[in-house]
Design an enzyme around this catalytic site. Structure first.
Site, mmCIF file in Angstrom:
data_model
loop_
_atom_site.group_PDB
_atom_site.id
_atom_site.type_symbol
_atom_site.label_atom_id
_atom_site.label_comp_id
_atom_site.label_asym_id
_atom_site.label_seq_id
_atom_site.Cartn_x
_atom_site.Cartn_y
_atom_site.Cartn_z
ATOM 1 N N ASP A 191 49.060 99.709 1.462
ATOM 2 C CA ASP A 191 48.066 99.014 0.638
ATOM 3 C C ASP A 191 47.870 97.624 1.235
ATOM 4 O O ASP A 191 47.861 96.624 0.516
ATOM 5 C CB ASP A 191 48.520 98.895 -0.828
ATOM 6 C CG ASP A 191 48.257 100.165 -1.614
ATOM 7 O OD1 ASP A 191 47.131 100.681 -1.547
ATOM 8 O OD2 ASP A 191 49.183 100.644 -2.290
ATOM 9 N N PHE A 192 47.693 97.571 2.533
ATOM 10 C CA PHE A 192 47.739 96.311 3.277
ATOM 11 C C PHE A 192 46.379 95.613 3.253
ATOM 12 O O PHE A 192 45.742 95.406 4.285
ATOM 13 C CB PHE A 192 48.183 96.587 4.716
ATOM 14 C CG PHE A 192 48.733 95.391 5.439
ATOM 15 C CD1 PHE A 192 49.657 94.555 4.857
ATOM 16 C CD2 PHE A 192 48.330 95.126 6.741
ATOM 17 C CE1 PHE A 192 50.171 93.472 5.538
ATOM 18 C CE2 PHE A 192 48.835 94.048 7.437
ATOM 19 C CZ PHE A 192 49.765 93.217 6.836
#
Length: 301
Positions: A191-192
């Site tokens: 979930d960068f």
């Protein structure tokens, strides 16, 4: 960490925070799993993120999780974020079993990810409490509390930043170092996005929301590209021009020129970014249709 148990579950609490939590009546599993928060909470399908606000920081000195060897740690903020998980997705429990591991609760996943990333040299949240229910903890009813993170959310900063070129370049290099260190240590965030990075006053970055962090295993390179594509997608185009994105890729690769490897990485990031964009557009369209379906219906003629 100090362990405490009641009839519903167990909780491990940082002793520095225990007096402040006890004064609020939040020193047990039952109290923390049921706490609705100070002010509005953010809720999703399987979890709730609540705030616990204190009038003053707890005694005991600065947190060991804040800062780096080059910069002294900051004093704990009088704010905790409490992430409560109603249940753990079945696919995550099955993933642990297929990997030969004991199933873990969603909160324990993030707790362990915080410890692992800190050992790898990344700055992230300071853990305060971990709670799990007594029987079959991986099925749900878990929570993790972390100290509030100081700084500015990088998504908000990038959207309006009009600073000098040198300052932009320093931030870009910090972001590339963060990604390179994380991926080089075998981790992927999954979930960068810019919203999960905070820019500190010293120019460094703090990484948050680690519950989906994965280490090694098949598909690591593919997941790393997805991380980079998520960053690319979440960076606003007017504030982050094409040249800046190229400098980020070169810094990430540790190269002065793109070469074949740089061009190949750019193509993979571009393809994955487009997939994320299409997926996000479809998700918004479905949400709009669902919202329209919940609206008032017209009477039949």
């Amino acid at each position: 960490m100090e362990s405490r148990a009641d009839e519903r579950g167990t909780v491990r609490i940082d002793p520095r925070w225990l007096p402040a939590l006890r004064a609020r009546g939040l020193d047990s599993y039952s109290a923390l799993i049921g706490f609705a928060g100070d002010g509005p909470a953010r809720e999703k399908r399987r979890r709730r993120i609540a705030r616990v606000v204190f009038s003053a920081p707890p005694p005991g000195g600065a947190s060991a999780a804040q800062g780096t060897p080059e910069t002294p740690p900051a004093a704990p903020a009088p704010l905790l974020y409490l992430k409560q998980h109603l249940r753990t997705p079945l696919r995550e429990a099955l993933g642990d079993l297929f990997a030969g591991k004991a199933p873990r609760s969603a909160a324990r996943r993030e707790w362990e990810a915080i410890a692992a990333l800190r050992r790898a040299g990344l700055d992230t949240m300071a853990p305060v409490a971990l709670g799990e229910r007594r029987r079959f903890p991986w099925l749900g009813g878990s929570f993790i509390a972390t100290e509030g993170v100081s700084g500015t959310r990088l998504e908000d900063f990038a959207a309006s930043f009009r600073g000098h070129f040198r300052e932009k370049r320093c931030i870009l290099l910090s972001l590339a170092r963060c990604a390179r260190l994380m991926h080089g240590a075998g981790f992927t965030h999954r979930d960068f996005y810019l919203c999960h990075l905070f820019l500190r006053s010293d120019g460094g970055l703090t990484l948050i929301d680690l519950q989906r962090v994965t280490r090694g295993g098949p598909g690591h390179r593919r997941r790393a590209v997805k991380d980079l594509a998520a960053l690319n997608y979440s960076a606003p185009s007017p504030a982050v021009p094409r040249a800046a994105r190229m400098r980020f890729r070169l810094a990430y690769l540790g190269r002065r020129r793109a070469g074949a490897a740089g061009r190949r990485l750019a193509r993979r990031i571009a393809r994955k970014t487009e997939r994320i964009r299409r997926h996000d557009a479809n998700k918004r369209a479905r949400a709009a249709l669902a919202a329209a379906g919940r609206g008032p219906t017209r009477a039949a003629p």
